[in-house]
Motif scaffolding. Structure first.
Motif, short mmCIF file in Angstrom:
data_model
loop_
_atom_site.label_atom_id
_atom_site.label_comp_id
_atom_site.label_asym_id
_atom_site.label_seq_id
_atom_site.Cartn_x
_atom_site.Cartn_y
_atom_site.Cartn_z
N LEU A 21 0.80 -1.13 -0.08
CA LEU A 21 0.07 -0.03 0.03
C LEU A 21 1.00 1.23 0.13
N VAL A 24 2.16 1.68 -3.35
CA VAL A 24 1.15 2.52 -4.21
C VAL A 24 1.08 3.91 -4.14
N LEU B 19 -10.22 -8.45 8.19
CA LEU B 19 -9.39 -8.53 7.18
C LEU B 19 -9.73 -8.75 5.89
N LEU B 23 -9.75 -5.05 3.99
CA LEU B 23 -8.42 -4.98 2.99
C LEU B 23 -8.89 -4.83 1.67
N PHE B 26 -10.12 -1.38 1.16
CA PHE B 26 -9.29 -0.37 1.31
C PHE B 26 -8.28 -0.43 -0.02
N LEU B 27 -7.87 -1.60 -0.46
CA LEU B 27 -6.82 -1.63 -1.42
C LEU B 27 -7.62 -0.91 -2.89
N VAL B 30 -7.85 2.93 -2.73
CA VAL B 30 -6.61 3.28 -3.10
C VAL B 30 -6.13 3.12 -4.51
N LEU B 31 -6.39 1.95 -4.85
CA LEU B 31 -6.08 1.91 -6.32
C LEU B 31 -6.81 2.58 -7.32
N GLN B 34 -5.65 6.17 -7.17
CA GLN B 34 -4.36 6.32 -7.79
C GLN B 34 -4.50 6.28 -9.34
#
Lengths: 342, 568
Positions: A21, A24, B19, B23, B26-27, B30-31, B34
């Motif tokens: 993370l 990233v 988890l 997770l 969350f990932l 964020v991805l 981005q």
């Protein structure tokens, strides 16, 4: 062993995920510096100048230098003493110090490397020094007076400063702060050929306890009529007149010291070749011939035409004597100040 | 945290659910963020480069055009001859000047200076009065260059010059071209987005022109310092991207300043929205994970607690559950198991208690056997010395029976038991004379069978008392046989029989305590306690014709140990 692994796996998993993370997230920075570094000049095309000159002086000279040579100059400004102390305390950025009276530069001659510019052969011997500094312009010390307040008997020379007629009417900057005031003090002693401490004490008495905090205020104080006469550099006086201050200049009849200001290359600097080219440039005819018209300064180079100053007489200024008596005279001056306040 | 996770599988389930749920979310968030940012940045970069291409293109084109024109003017005979003559008011030259510079006069001003720096001809409305300095700035540069030179003009645009020379190289004058800020602005107009700014820099990155004059000077100063210090170009303040483009041969540089779409404020709000969403998800997840892990672990916890109670000896604990799944079945199995265990335990304790009681009673019945034994010994010797052999025999037999009854060990072989019975019969024979006979009919294969000590004697006694009393032809038979893997010992007599009510009690499966016949009752109890309720005593009787009492025992043989094996 087995149960330790069982306990570890979620922790490791979390760690790995957090790390990925972070990767990233870190990917979202700006442009890398290397993208632009190709536009930056080579080290040989750089020069870092510390200067105590005013922007009006250093900027055109440095701009012209950049355009002629393609060298990128970085400028750091400050007071002469401040910059000297900065270099003395181990600042390795500075390549060249531009500005400051040569008496100040001489006091710190350990910091500077010797460079004999080929242009120096066009400079009178009295202005040359021994290579640790290179002269830029010559700065006679003059007396000024307010022509509205002083009409019939203007001051004539150094002796006027001891004349009780002017008691309490002399604008004089504190020599412990102002380098040019100290130079004036030494010049007075030499010109009048008096015993130093006696002369200073007498002069101090004639100031009637009124000492101006800094040299830049002298012109203003005289023009505003707070004082009748003052002691300052010729360049300040001419600039003051150009700015519209109503003052008149007197070149002392006993003669005055013409102490040049200069520039010096710092020892073991990174861009010494560029620094030498800059010293050659400021001694060149192209720069020297502009000094008087553009900056109200007297050139140090021979053969430059400037309007004649009636009565400007030079006396030798003993830099060594001034340096060796610097501490004594200033201490004596401070004692006089304390005595007067009692 | 790890210790907490290890303590209970509930906590592990909890963490795992958290988890697995959080997770990926969350990932993913964020991805997505981005990818969005990268896409937008790529677009901005592309846009900026296109604008720079266009700006550099028009500027290069203009400067090349001006270069060509100045060359044409500087080499024209008209210009040279006019300058050589020194006139300043040639109409022909003005016509030529205006005609040649027509294309670029919107952007630039063209002046012709003579060799001493005075302006002779200009495309501007008025001739400047002041002479140009010959040893400074653009004129100096032009004199020291064969071609067209370009400099920044005191931050007010560009100034270019070309020396006008005679054929043998003497300076006749200078052609000076000034691109004022307005001129450059008109060139650039419409070629860059209004939110962007354009900065034109000279070869040492001093500003020649900036489209936004308010911050241009500070920005260029900051950019120059950053470049020299090897830092990323970020300008002075505000958040901008800078794009640098060198163009032409003079080393001039164009910089496009583009405001960032994703400024730190935008990023902050994006991240805080993400964080709040994440927090909400976290709370939801926490709740669900907690409930689920509790739901899974609660019955196991209860079972765990109940088990610990059982280990401490509390067998009365029962689990309450209304569930019908695996946990429900597990709970009811647990309940059944503890119940049965409790019952077993109770019956086992009861049996032990009863056995102890019976043995105690038997012990009480054996009144001081050592005293009796010694007395009997004395009687035997008295009988021998006084010549009364019957007394001696009686005493010897009685002593043998007594010894057997007080001896250790609860089990004897059938052979030993029969020996005692013979002794007993000997005694009774003396007492009753020849009024009865006794026959023992037991196969040798049963001799080694183990039976509880003195189980036959009460039966024989009973037979003698009830069968022989009052008759002279009493007959008693002792038999042994095997039936369904059990040993049957039968004592039958031809006496008057057993009264009905006693018979009933003897045959009842519970073995109720009879008022008389304590001996038979005890035999029954001992057999039942040792071997279980399927073994015991049974009796049948015909009044006046005789009775038959039968013992049912399991066939057990003496285990041959090593010592016996050696002596046999």
């Amino acid at each position: 062993m087995n149960h330790i692994l069982q306990g570890d796996i979620p922790m490791r998993l979390i760690l790995v995920l957090l790390l990925s993370l972070a990767l990233v997230l870190s990917g979202c920075g700006g442009q890398s510096p290397s993208e632009f570094s190709r536009f930056a000049p080579e080290e040989s095309q750089r020069l870092i100048i510390y200067t105590s000159h005013k922007k009006e002086i250093y900027e055109p000279i440095i701009r012209e230098f950049e355009q002629r040579t393609g060298i990128w100059v970085e400028i750091v400004t400050g007071g002469t003493t401040e910059l000297l102390q900065k270099i003395a305390s181990g600042d390795t950025r500075c390549d060249l110090l531009f500005g400051g009276g040569i008496d100040s530069l001489s006091a710190y001659s350990d910091l500077f490397t010797v460079y004999e510019s080929p242009e120096l052969e066009n400079v009178p011997d009295s202005m040359r020094g021994n290579g640790e500094w290179t002269p830029f312009s010559s700065l006679p010390i003059v007396l000024i007076y307010n022509p509205k307040l002083v009409k019939f008997n203007p001051p004539e020379g150094w002796s006027s400063l001891l004349d009780p007629e002017w008691k309490g009417k002399i604008a004089f900057a504190n020599p412990t702060v102002s380098g040019s005031s100290y130079t004036a003090l030494v010049t007075m002693i030499k010109a009048l050929e008096r015993e130093p401490m006696e002369c200073i004490a007498e002069f101090y008495k004639n100031l009637d306890g009124k000492v101006i905090a800094s040299s830049s205020e002298v012109i203003h104080a005289v023009a505003q009529g707070e004082y009748f006469i003052g002691v300052t550099l010729e360049v300040s006086a001419i600039e003051g007149i150009k700015e519209g201050y109503d003052i008149a200049i007197v070149y002392p009849e006993e003669g005055t010291s013409i102490v040049p200001d200069g520039a010096a290359i710092v020892k073991n600097c990174r861009h010494e070749e560029s620094a030498r080219r800059f010293l050659d440039f400021i001694l060149s005819t192209d720069v020297q011939s502009r000094l008087y018209d553009a900056f109200s300064r007297r050139p140090v180079r021979n053969g430059i035409y400037i309007p004649a100053a009636s009565g400007l007489k030079s006396i030798e200024y003993d830099i060594e004597w001034a340096g060796s008596h610097h501490a004594d005279i200033l201490r004596f001056w401070a004692e006089l100040g304390r005595g007067a306040s009692k | 945290m790890r210790a907490w996770a290890k303590r209970s599988f509930k906590n592990r389930i909890f963490i795992t659910i958290l988890l697995v749920a959080l997770l990926p979310l969350f990932l993913c968030a964020v991805l997505m963020l981005q990818v969005q940012i990268k896409r937008s940045e790529a677009e901005l970069i592309q846009q900026a480069n296109q604008e720079l291409d266009s700006l550099a293109g028009v500027l290069t084109e203009t400067l090349e055009g001006i270069d060509a024109i100045t060359h044409e003017l500087a080499t024209s005979t008209l210009v040279r001859s006019t300058l050589r003559r020194g006139g300043s008011d040639s109409r022909v030259l003005y016509q030529f000047l205006f005609h040649t510079t027509n294309e670029y006069r919107n952007a630039a001003q063209f002046d012709i200076y003579d060799s001493s720096g005075f302006c002779r001809y200009t495309t501007a409305s008025d001739l400047p009065d002041k002479a140009m300095e010959l040893d400074w700035g653009i004129i100096y540069a032009a004199r020291h260059d064969e071609g067209f030179v370009l400099q920044e003009n005191g931050r007010k645009g560009l100034i270019g010059a070309r020396a006008i020379r005679t054929y043998d190289g003497n300076i006749l004058g200078y052609l000076v071209v000034t691109l004022w800020e307005e001129g450059i602005e008109s060139l650039f107009r419409g070629r860059y987005s209004s939110v962007n700014n354009v900065i034109l820099l000279d070869p040492t990155w001093r500003a020649a022109y900036y489209s936004q004059s308010a911050q241009g000077l500070a920005t260029t100063g900051a950019l120059r310092e950053q470049l020299l210090n090897g830092e990323p170009l970020t300008g002075r303040e505000g958040e901008f991207n800078f794009y640098v483009r060198e163009f032409g041969d003079d080393g001039f540089t164009l910089i496009l300043q583009q405001p960032r779409t994703f400024t730190s404020a935008v990023m902050r709000s994006l991240y805080s929205v993400s964080a709040i969403t994440g927090l909400l998800c976290l709370i939801l997840c926490l709740g669900c994970a907690w409930v689920l892990s509790r739901h899974l672990s609660k019955p196991v916890d209860e079972l765990d607690t109940a088990m610990r109670e059982v280990e401490k000896g509390n067998y009365e604990i029962q689990l309450e559950t209304s569930r019908t799944d695996e946990f429900g079945r597990l709970a009811s199995s647990f309940n059944r198991m503890t119940r049965e265990y409790l019952l077993n335990l109770e019956s086992s304790v009861q049996r032990q208690k009863e056995l102890n009681e019976t043995q105690l009673r038997m012990m009480q019945a054996q009144l001081n056997p050592h005293f009796l034994y010694n007395t009997l010994d004395s009687m035997k010797w008295l009988g021998v010395t006084h010549g009364v052999p019957q007394v001696a025999t009686l005493a010897t037999n009685l002593a043998t029976i007594l010894r057997a009854s007080i001896s250790e060990g609860e089990f004897v072989t059938l052979q030993q038991e029969l020996e005692l019975i013979e002794r007993y019969i000997d005694i009774q024979s003396i007492r009753f004379g020849d009024r009865f006979t006794c026959e023992i009919d037991i196969d040798d294969k049963f001799q080694s069978c183990l039976v509880p000590k003195l189980v036959l004697q009460p039966l024989v006694e009973n037979a003698i008392i009830h069968g022989v009393e009052g008759r002279n032809d009493g007959y008693i038979k002792i038999r042994a046989e095997e039936q369904d893997g059990a040993l049957l010992l039968t004592v039958s007599d031809n006496g008057r029989g057993i009264p009905e009510e006693i018979l009933e009690k003897l045959n009842s499966p519970d073995g109720m305590k009879p008022s008389g016949h304590l001996g038979l009752y005890n035999v029954d109890r001992i057999i039942r306690l040792h071997y279980g309720d399927q073994y015991g005593i049974s009796a049948e009787s015909v009044k006046g014709e005789g009775s038959r009492v039968q013992l049912r025992l399991p066939i057990q043989r003496e285990e041959k140990n090593d010592a016996e094996g050696t002596y046999s």
